[in-house]
Design a protein around this motif. Structure first.
Motif, PDB file in Angstrom:
ATOM      1  N   ILE A   1       1.001  -1.513  -0.201  1.00  0.00           N
ATOM      2  CA  ILE A   1       0.020   0.017  -0.089  1.00  0.00           C
ATOM      3  C   ILE A   1       0.862   1.932  -0.391  1.00  0.00           C
ATOM      4  O   ILE A   1       0.991   2.370  -0.761  1.00  0.00           O
ATOM      5  CB  ILE A   1      -0.851  -0.123   1.161  1.00  0.00           C
TER       6      ILE A   1
ATOM      7  N   ASP B   1     -11.133   1.521   7.406  1.00  0.00           N
ATOM      8  CA  ASP B   1     -10.724   1.721   5.798  1.00  0.00           C
ATOM      9  C   ASP B   1     -12.160   2.414   5.925  1.00  0.00           C
ATOM     10  O   ASP B   1     -11.391   3.185   5.045  1.00  0.00           O
ATOM     11  CB  ASP B   1     -10.985   0.305   4.660  1.00  0.00           C
TER      12      ASP B   1
ATOM     13  N   VAL C   1      -5.614  -0.269  -1.571  1.00  0.00           N
ATOM     14  CA  VAL C   1      -5.883  -0.541  -0.726  1.00  0.00           C
ATOM     15  C   VAL C   1      -7.158  -2.344  -1.004  1.00  0.00           C
ATOM     16  O   VAL C   1      -7.233  -2.658  -0.171  1.00  0.00           O
ATOM     17  CB  VAL C   1      -6.613   0.681   0.255  1.00  0.00           C
TER      18      VAL C   1
END
Length: 495
Positions: free
Chosen positions: A341, A404, A348
């Motif tokens: 990442i 996230d 992601v």
């Protein structure tokens, strides 16, 4: 960024203490799985116990055969079995699953409390209550299966706040580039807890006078010690921490953006959350993963004892080996995920999806392999180890995916997901108890088939609908402001 070596990195103090807290939670949750094999009376197989039918009953070791045949003739055997309970497989399944009936109820309240008051006390008090109930487990067990079922339910109520509180702390302490590493360190407590619960339980039962009650006394006292240290060294966020260095505080402020919990968050956007495909994809894949995880946690020691006939010490050691492999895999995979990442080699979303598929399909294939090798103890243990090891890929993927999607509402999403996923924990021990009345390889193979199908389907759904991107409803005020700016921009250009 390097933090002054004269100062201890407080985000890593939080991570290590969080890991130890998860360890305590899981040793108290999982130790009953292996201890129960010594709490209940052994099942005597009808017919010749030396039968060598590979896919029906596994042959018992000669020493075990002789012990079983002479059990009614020796004083030692009378002492060994006189304090055991006459609970059938269905009753054992009810006891094991009752924990999750309580566990599911306090996830959402735990998420709300941790968002409002912080994760420190929400988690600490939950573990404290679980420790107290663990200490009195032997006393309650002698009262009967029903009181023990109720106690395990209450234990679940206390422990249900653990993960929502941890997500609140991670949202305040984990920089984006270190999110995978810090989260993996924290959730490594799951594997460490399963290792200790199996290995130490077997050791305590085998070598410490007093037998299985000592398991609950030991883990209960250790958890109380952890609670004291947690209260002394952990704080809700960097801004309220009195010992953090200015350098680390500045680094966290630059990387995370805010060092204080947003106490003035608007009401939880439930409609946006409940109509979000990425959220439901996360819930489904976590449910599938938990189905496999709970099956292994609750039933692997029983499979090792009832089917493969390992002794209690062998059972404790061999049931812990897969979790050692999982711990190593989770650490290595998290390092790789952060690197992929940070160097922008993969998005992601791609990392989360690929890792989730590996971490769900792999374990299903591993346990199926174990059931098809029959009574070969070595290969069966190897298959279990490889399968459980691959589950480590879930820690830097689905287990942090709520961070996230929405850092602000990660505890609520996690509580919703983990709460619904507790249905797996409620179902799997009971299903295994119903499907394995005779404890044969063929009966257990059906249990493992169900596990593999559930995990595979759930990973496919996450692969289609999952996401690793920040959702617009995470901060509706900022999102609406951006949308308003976009609409006004063409007018400004014309003017």
């Amino acid at each position: 960024m390097n933090i002054d070596s004269q100062n201890v990195s407080q985000r890593w103090v939080m991570a290590v203490m969080g890991m130890l807290g998860v360890t305590m939670a899981f040793v108290m949750r999982a130790c009953l799985g292996i201890t129960l094999t010594q709490m209940v009376s052994p099942v005597v197989v009808d017919g010749d116990p030396r039968s060598t039918v590979q896919y029906d009953y596994c042959p018992m070791p000669q020493s075990s055969v002789q012990s079983q045949l002479m059990s009614n003739l020796t004083t030692m055997a009378e002492v060994q079995y006189q304090n055991r309970f006459d609970w059938d497989e269905k009753t054992q399944g009810e006891i094991l699953s009752s924990f999750y009936y309580g566990y599911i109820l306090t996830h959402l309240p735990g998420g709300v409390l941790s968002q409002r008051f912080g994760g420190k006390h929400t988690m600490g008090l939950g573990i404290l209550s679980t420790a107290i109930f663990t200490l009195i487990t032997p006393y309650v067990a002698y009262m009967g299966s029903r009181p023990l079922t109720i106690l395990r339910f209450v234990e679940g109520l206390g422990e249900g706040t653990t993960f929502p509180a941890l997500y609140t702390l991670l949202a305040q302490w984990a920089p984006p580039d270190e999110k995978g590493k810090l989260s993996t360190v924290v959730f490594a407590g799951v594997q460490i807890g399963n290792i200790f619960s199996n290995f130490l339980s077997g050791f305590i039962i085998q070598y410490i006078p007093g037998g299985w009650p000592n398991v609950f006394y030991f883990f209960g006292v250790i958890s109380l010690i952890w609670f004291v240290l947690w209260c002394l060294f952990v704080y809700n966020d960097p801004n309220s921490h009195p010992f953090i260095s200015d350098m680390e505080r500045d680094y966290l402020k630059q990387s995370i953006g805010s060092l204080e919990r947003k106490k003035d968050l608007p009401s939880t956007p439930w409609i946006s959350i409940l109509t979000s495909w990425p959220v439901w994809a996360l819930i489904i894949v976590e449910a599938g993963n938990d189905w496999g995880g709970f099956t292994i946690i609750s039933d692997l020691p029983k499979y090792m004892s009832d089917v493969l006939h390992f002794s209690i010490m062998e059972n404790g050691l061999l049931s812990s080996i897969p979790y050692i492999a999982q711990w190593i895999t989770s650490i290595l995979s998290s390092i790789l995920a952060d690197r992929l990442i940070s160097k922008r080699l993969m998005s992601v979303t791609a990392v989360r999806k690929i890792y989730a598929i590996i971490g769900t399909v792999g374990p299903g294939l591993g346990v199926m392999c174990a059931s098809f090798v029959g009574c070969n103890k070595t290969i069966a243990t190897l298959c279990f180890t490889l399968g459980v090891a691959l589950m480590g890929f879930c820690y830097p993927s689905i287990h942090i995916n709520s961070l996230d999607l929405s850092p602000n509402y990660a505890p609520t999403i996690m509580a919703l997901a983990n709460g619904i996923c507790c249905l797996s924990g409620m179902a799997t021990p009971y299903v295994a108890g119903i499907l394995t009345p005779n404890r044969t390889v063929l009966e257990w193979r059906l249990v493992f088939w169900i596990m593999m199908v559930v995990m595979t389907i759930s990973s496919m759904i996450f692969g289609i609908f999952g996401s690793g991107e920040l959702q617009p409803w995470d901060d509706l005020k900022q999102h609406n402001l951006k949308e308003k700016t976009k609409k006004e921009l063409p007018i400004n250009k014309i003017l």
